[in-house]
Design an enzyme around this catalytic site. Structure first.
Site, short mmCIF file in Angstrom:
data_model
loop_
_atom_site.label_atom_id
_atom_site.label_comp_id
_atom_site.label_asym_id
_atom_site.label_seq_id
_atom_site.Cartn_x
_atom_site.Cartn_y
_atom_site.Cartn_z
CB CYS A 54 -0.92 0.00 1.23
SG CYS A 54 -2.04 1.41 1.24
CB CYS A 58 -1.74 3.78 8.16
SG CYS A 58 -2.83 4.37 6.86
CB CYS A 61 -0.97 -0.16 8.32
SG CYS A 61 -1.51 -1.42 7.14
CB CYS A 98 -15.33 -7.20 6.64
SG CYS A 98 -14.70 -5.53 6.35
CB CYS A 130 -18.54 -5.27 5.38
SG CYS A 130 -17.65 -3.78 5.90
CB CYS A 190 -18.52 -0.54 9.36
SG CYS A 190 -17.33 -1.27 10.50
NE ARG A 262 -17.74 -6.14 13.62
CZ ARG A 262 -18.27 -5.32 12.71
NH1 ARG A 262 -17.53 -4.49 12.06
NH2 ARG A 262 -19.55 -5.36 12.44
S1 SF4 Z 1 -4.32 0.94 6.86
FE1 SF4 Z 1 -2.65 -0.07 5.69
S2 SF4 Z 1 -3.66 -0.86 3.89
FE2 SF4 Z 1 -5.07 0.66 4.76
S3 SF4 Z 1 -4.55 2.59 3.75
FE3 SF4 Z 1 -3.28 2.51 5.61
S4 SF4 Z 1 -1.33 1.57 4.94
FE4 SF4 Z 1 -2.85 1.15 3.35
#
Ligand code: SF4
Length: 364
Positions: A54, A58, A61, A98, A130, A190, A262
């Site tokens: 990605c 984040c 993540c 999901c 979802c 959600c 949840r």
């Molecule tokens: S949470 Fe992870 S997968 Fe989702 S947008 Fe952020 S970096 Fe990308």
């Protein structure tokens, strides 16, 4: 009967969060019983249909390409693979699947068309569907709705103020705009967040203000405890204590009385007793399956044993809302518009994200 309020203030929410534990539990459990069957838990299976690689940053993540976390990326799964996994989830007691894709935003084209087919396929299994695919436009939301989507997940993660300390590649308003696009359809929202990212209780209250002012409030709200994965900027954060989790769940229940709350990431770190306390405090949904996208989760059989022990039952699909009709691609009223929306890229510097990225480059 407790009323749904959209004008909660941070101060009011903090006062609730900080109450003596027994008072907090009593009020949350009372509201929970007014609005929900306390012995029923909605079970969702989270399926990573496209993992890793990605472009976002984040801080929590392991799927962000810029960090070195050992997560192996996969291309988008096939429709048949997804249907087979959904069937297995249904047999294991899940009422909802999901599907998560590690995308910044949805892009019109063959991959999105494939996701729409997945939605149709799971809806035909009489399960709630979802998706969590990143930011999306109104037209994309309409196409998902027409395919039979039940809910769209788009977490606010934290307060608007603390969001900037975790993510620099998009803004809080982008999240709210996507939720707004979902709202223009009959798909439910959600949205929840993560605790244990280094935020303080004011940020937790701030997130609940943002969720509670959504009108209607989210159909479901995942409360995640950070799973600090090595290689991510938040790898050194200390685990959230069960007491913080119980407080957060109970406060969420009081502020969002009708919402399915949840228990999400971080359940492997909780004892059965701790989880039972969360159910008493108003949690009435879990994610099932041995993995939550890429992080560990309790075994399905373990969850079923826990339900048996507690005398709880999985919720049937479409208990809260009727099954959406699914329109086949050939009969669709909505065309792919090939939109290129300009979602923001604030790109402010977050030191720990920069450091994890630099470390990731060295390892790669
Ligand atoms: S949470 Fe992870 S997968 Fe989702 S947008 Fe952020 S970096 Fe990308």
């Amino acid at each position: 009967m407790s009323e749904v309020r959209h004008n909660w203030t941070k101060e009011e929410i903090l006062e609730i969060y900080n109450r003596p534990m027994m008072d907090l539990l009593y009020e949350a459990a009372t509201i929970h019983r007014e609005q929900h069957d306390p012995n029923v838990v909605q079970v969702s299976t989270l399926l990573s249909v496209k993992t890793g690689g990605c472009s976002e940053d984040c801080g929590y993540c392991p799927q962000a390409a810029r960090y070195h976390t050992g997560v192996e990326g996969n291309d988008l799964m096939t429709v048949n693979q997804v249907k087979a996994q959904a069937l297995r989830a249904k047999e294991g007691g899940s009422s909802r699947v999901c599907m998560g894709a590690a995308w910044r935003n949805v892009k019109d084209g063959p991959e999105f068309d494939q996701v729409l087919e997945m939605v149709r396929g799971i809806n035909k299994l009489d399960m709630e569907v979802c998706c969590t695919l990143g930011m999306l436009t109104e037209n994309q939301a309409q196409r998902l709705a027409e395919a039979g989507l039940y809910a769209y997940n788009h977490n606010l993660d934290s307060s608007e103020e603390y969001y900037k300390e975790v993510i620099s590649t998009r803004g809080y308003q982008d999240r709210l705009d996507t939720i707004d696009n979902v709202r223009k359809t009959n798909v439910t929202v959600c949205s929840g967040g993560i605790i244990g990212m280094g935020e303080n209780v004011v940020d937790r209250a701030g997130m609940l203000v943002a969720l509670s002012t959504l009108n209607p409030q989210p159909e479901s709200t995942p409360i995640n405890a950070l799973v600090a994965v090595e290689g991510t900027p938040l790898e050194e954060e200390k685990p959230v204590s069960i007491w913080e989790m119980v407080r957060m769940v109970a406060t969420t229940r009081i502020v969002l009385p009708e919402t399915q709350v949840r228990l999400s990431a971080g359940r492997t770190q909780m004892s059965r007793e701790g989880q039972a306390m969360c159910f008493f405090a108003g949690a009435n949904s879990i994610f099932a399956g041995d993995k939550l996208l890429t992080t560990p989760n309790p075994d399905v059989n373990e969850d079923m044993k826990m339900f048996e022990l507690l005398g709880m039952n999985p919720q049937k699909p479409f208990t809260k809302k009727v099954q959406p009709q699914s329109v086949e691609a050939n009969d669709s009223k909505f065309e792919s518009l090939g939109e290129k929306p300009k979602w923001t890229r604030p790109e402010h510097k977050i030191d720990r994200n920069e450091a994890a990225k630099a470390k990731g480059k060295l390892v790669k």
